[in-house]
Structures are given as structure tokens and as C-alpha cells.
Write an enzyme that holds these catalytic residues in place. Structure first.
Site, PDB file in Angstrom:
ATOM      1  N   GLN A 177       0.781  -1.253  -0.045  1.00 35.95           N
ATOM      2  CA  GLN A 177      -0.011   0.033   0.066  1.00 35.95           C
ATOM      3  C   GLN A 177       0.664   1.320  -0.154  1.00 35.95           C
ATOM      4  OE1 GLN A 177      -3.020   0.051  -0.554  1.00 35.95           O
ATOM      5  NE2 GLN A 177      -3.898  -2.022  -0.262  1.00 35.95           N
ATOM      6  N   GLY A 198       1.175  -5.273  -8.105  1.00 32.91           N
ATOM      7  CA  GLY A 198       0.800  -4.511  -9.328  1.00 32.91           C
ATOM      8  C   GLY A 198      -0.414  -3.844  -9.250  1.00 32.91           C
ATOM      9  N   CYS A 328     -10.509  -7.748   1.253  1.00 36.22           N
ATOM     10  CA  CYS A 328     -10.345  -9.219   1.462  1.00 36.22           C
ATOM     11  C   CYS A 328     -11.063  -9.712   2.675  1.00 36.22           C
ATOM     12  CB  CYS A 328      -8.861  -9.510   1.523  1.00 36.22           C
ATOM     13  SG  CYS A 328      -7.592  -8.620   0.536  1.00 36.22           S
TER      14      CYS A 328
HETATM   15  N1  PLP Z   1      -0.331  -6.713   1.596  1.00 31.82           N
HETATM   16  C1  PLP Z   1      -1.204  -5.555   1.517  1.00 31.82           C
HETATM   17  C2  PLP Z   1      -0.914  -4.373   2.748  1.00 31.82           C
HETATM   18  C3  PLP Z   1      -2.456  -5.324   0.993  1.00 31.82           C
HETATM   19  O1  PLP Z   1      -3.122  -4.398   1.007  1.00 31.82           O
HETATM   20  C4  PLP Z   1      -2.694  -6.566   0.123  1.00 31.82           C
HETATM   21  C5  PLP Z   1      -4.003  -6.486  -0.650  1.00 31.82           C
HETATM   22  O2  PLP Z   1      -4.927  -5.878  -0.467  1.00 31.82           O
HETATM   23  C6  PLP Z   1      -1.856  -7.794  -0.283  1.00 31.82           C
HETATM   24  C7  PLP Z   1      -0.750  -7.718   0.570  1.00 31.82           C
HETATM   25  C8  PLP Z   1      -2.153  -8.778  -1.160  1.00 31.82           C
HETATM   26  O3  PLP Z   1      -1.741  -8.230  -2.413  1.00 31.82           O
HETATM   27  P1  PLP Z   1      -2.517  -9.049  -3.717  1.00 31.82           P
HETATM   28  O4  PLP Z   1      -3.907  -8.818  -3.624  1.00 31.82           O
HETATM   29  O5  PLP Z   1      -1.811  -8.573  -4.751  1.00 31.82           O
HETATM   30  O6  PLP Z   1      -2.255 -10.539  -3.160  1.00 31.82           O
END
Ligand code: PLP
Length: 396
Positions: A177, A198, A328
């Protein structure tokens, strides 16, 4: 206003990727010309990413996203040879990509890994003193995120990394982030490993990077070919990597130029205008993480007596996309683990929403949000017995 969940591609990113789907597709491991063309494009993207991070191109490992990068960092470094026990320190406010990876490491059947989860204060900041107190002679890795996905709060990563190094541990930061929002220099940050995704920086979903300092020994998660210098087996996602490389160039330019109408300072002023406008119009509200350093695009606000889920739906019906917790987690009814760690009551955590602006957000979008959010909050509070009680008490 949910750019921390995902961002659209910048047109230049799409344009850069376009030829690699059909016209000039190739497997970057093939020795024929289409293959070598793909290899050159991957190498170019690696150099662009290295310039963004101020590292060597050989230290950039392309992955499928932030989750894989975080898992590769943790599982790749924490390889105990029994009966050796290793210790990992992370925090209770990490994204689940780190949190659940740490829990999985601790739960492994041979259980040779101990994990300490550091707390944070009411601003969402992790204390260097807590890290110092938690270090053990066998602490192999410290993993603390750079910017929090829910609040945008920026951790004192350099200070934490220095403490970890002084104790002989490696330092990983989840910069998912932060990338594209803050200048990133792996030496200035003092980290040995750094994760990027990405789709949080205007590149495609399913692309990411793990920066791995040259001296770090990393075991791969996947077994197969010798791709990515044996750190990540699997045919490269050439169009995705090309898009990510282009996004890295554009991010660097956007941050360095910081143009008056399109740069981090402008984005922060839109965010501040949004926050102030909401707090002026809505009582019993506040900003989670206020007072801590935060990335320019993110705000997390509570509106007491409102269920965030209901607010998210009400705003969605009006065409405004926001998040009640990290994307998520959506669908889960438990209060956010980040806000809970910050000491919010479950009711206040459930009354909190995240607004995250993107480079495409306009002053008009902010004005619209300043109409839509207060009116939705008023409507929901009209249905809230606890709000009515609080009004009666306030007027008594
Ligand atoms: N780390 C942080 C701080 C995130 O906000 C996110 C996704 O929201 C992730 C890891 C995971 O990334 P990805 O969606 O590319 O797997």
C-alpha cells in the site's frame, strides 16, 4: 473511492502490455527471436522496477502479487533445520497475506518456528521499544508493513529495521500500500525484503514483486524451472510484467514531479478536504489513525451508530464504492483486526469505513462524496435506536 482494494490500469500501462498478448508473444525462456523479445521486455521491466526501488535489477523477483511476495519472504527466509528453532516477529495489524502466513508457519507440523505478534498504539503505530523487547537470539526475521491497507498509517520502518539488524535479524516490509504513493528506497528503508502488488499501483491484477537483497538466502515456494534466478519457478507473465514495469516508471514520475493538479500533494489535499468536509457535517465521527503519518490517498473514518456494512451498501446504490474494512475481509462480520488492535470498541470498528482515493479521483468526486456520505449516514442513523438515545442524552 476504493483504490486500496484495486486500481484501474493507467492507459499507458495497457498500451505497453498490448503487443505482448498476440503480436509479439513469446516465452521468455525460448532462445528464438520471439522468446528473446519477451526476455528483453521482462529485463526492461525489471530495470524499471529496480529504479523505483533504488535496488539492483537482479534483486527484483517477479511474482503473482502481494500475497505471493509476502509468503515467499516469510517461508523463503524461515527455513529451520530441526532441532533448530527460529523466531519470527511481525505485528497484529498486518494484511492477512502476512498474518496468516505467520500463523501457518507457527502451525507447521514440525513446529520449529515461534511467532511474536507486536501490538500497535491507538494511532496504529508499532513501537520500536516493543520490537526491542521481543527480540530473541534466534529471531531470524522481522516483518512490519510500511503502510497499512485500512488506515494508511505509515510505520517507522527504518527505525524498526535498524533494531532488527542490530540483533542479527533480517527485515521484511509489506510495501503493497506504499508503492506508487511514497518514494521507495530499499537502502533508506533499511529492508532486506520488500513486497509489492501490481494492482495497487495501476498495473494488472496478478502481478507483483519481491525485492530480495543480494545477500539474503531465500528458499523458493515453487519448484520447477530456474526462472527468476531460481527464486520463483514458472513461466513469466510477460504482459503483466511489462505492465508492472511501465507502472513503476509512471509511479516514479508521478511522485518525483508532484505536479500541482496531479501528484501526491494534490491527492493529499483532496483526502484532507474529504475528511474535513465529512467531520464538519457529521457529528459523533472521527478519523482512525489521525495524528500518525499516513499515505496521501487513504482515510478511515468512524460514524458512530452506523453499521459500516449498511453504509457501504447504501453508498454503492448511489454509485460510490467504499470499503468497510479491507476488501479481502468483506463479507466477514467480525470487526477489522486492525481497528481492534488500535483499541476501537467492536461497535466503533463496525461503524468504520475506508475511503481510498486514486490518481483518477477528481475534486468533483470529492464534492459528490461530501453530499452522498452525510445523507446516507443521516438516513441510517434515523433507524438507529442507539443514535436516538445518544441524542436524547446529549440534549438532556
Ligand atoms: N498486503 C497488503 C498491505 C495489501 O493491501 C494486499 C491487498 O489488499 C496484499 C498484501 C495482497 O496483495 P494481492 O492482492 O496482490 O495478493
Amino acid at each position: 473511492m476504493d483504490a486500496n482494494a484495486t486500481t484501474p490500469l493507467l492507459p499507458e500501462v495497457l498500451e505497453a502490455m498490448h503487443p505482448f498478448w498476440i503480436e509479439t508473444f513469446g516465452n521468455a525462456s525460448s532462445i528464438h527471436q520471439p522468446g528473446q523479445h519477451a526476455r528483453a521486455a521482462v529485463d526492461h521491466a525489471r530495470e524499471s522496477m529496480a529504479r523505483l526501488l533504488h535496488c539492483r535489477a537482479s534483486e527484483v523477483v517477479f511474482t503473482s502479487g502481494g500475497t505471493e511476495s509476502d509468503n515467499l519472504a516469510l517461508f523463503g527466509v524461515l527455513q529451520p533445520s530441526p532441532p533448530e528453532r527460529l523466531h519470527l516477529i511481525t505485528t497484529g495489524i498486518e494484511h492477512h497475506a502476512v498474518l496468516h502466513a505467520a500463523q501457518a508457519l507457527a502451525a507447521q507440523s514440525h513446529a520449529c518456528i515461534d511467532v511474536t505478534f507486536l501490538p500497535c498504539d491507538s494511532h496504529g503505530l508499532v513501537s520500536p521499544a516493543d520490537l526491542t523487547a521481543s527480540l530473541r537470539p534466534n529471531t531470524r526475521l522481522v516483518s512490519v508493513m510500511l503502510a497499512n491497507n485500512e488506515t494508511g498509517v505509515i510505520q517507522p520502518v527504518r527505525q524498526l529495521a535498524d533494531i532488527a539488524h542490530a540483533a542479527g535479524a533480517l527485515f521484511h516490509t509489506d510495501a503493497v500500500q506504499a508503492a506508487g504513493k511514497l518514494p521507495l528506497d530499499v537502502s533508506a528503508l533499511g529492508c532486506d525484503l520488500l513486497s509489492i502488488s501490481g494492482h495497487k499501483m495501476y498495473a494488472p491484477q496478478g502481478t507483483g514483486v519481491l525485492y530480495v537483497r543480494r545477500s539474503v538466502r531465500l528458499a523458493p515456494l515453487f519448484h520447477g524451472g530456474t526462472h527468476e534466478r531460481q527464486r520463483r519457478a514458472g513461466t513469466e507473465n510477460v504482459p503483466g510484467i511489462v505492465g508492472l514495469g511501465r507502472a513503476a516508471e509512471l509511479a516514479q514520475q508521478w511522485i518525483v514531479e508532484d505536479r500541482p493538479a496531479d501528484g501526491p500533494t494534490h491527492l493529499a489535499s483532496l483526502r484532507d478536504e474529504l475528511e474535513q468536509g465529512l467531520l464538519q457535517q457529521i457529528d459523533e465521527a472521527g478519523i482512525n489513525g489521525y495524528g500518525a503519518p499516513r499515505v496521501a490517498n487513504t482515510t478511515n473514518l468512524y460514524f458512530d451508530h452506523v453499521e459500516a456494512e449498511a453504509l457501504v451498501i447504501a453508498l454503492d446504490l448511489k454509485g460510490l464504492s467504499v470499503s468497510g474494512g479491507s476488501a479481502c475481509q468483506s463479507g466477514a462480520t467480525e470487526p477489522s483486526h486492525v481497528l481492534s488492535e488500535m483499541g476501537l470498541t467492536p461497535a466503533r470498528a463496525r461503524a468504520s469505513i475506508r475511503l481510498s482515493l486514486s490518481r483518477m479521483t477528481t475534486a468533483e468526486d470529492v464534492r459528490d462524496a461530501l453530499t452522498l456520505i452525510p445523507s446516507a449516514v443521516v438516513r441510517l442513523r434515523d433507524l438507529s435506536p442507539s443514535y436516538r438515545r445518544s441524542r436524547i442524552l446529549a440534549s438532556a
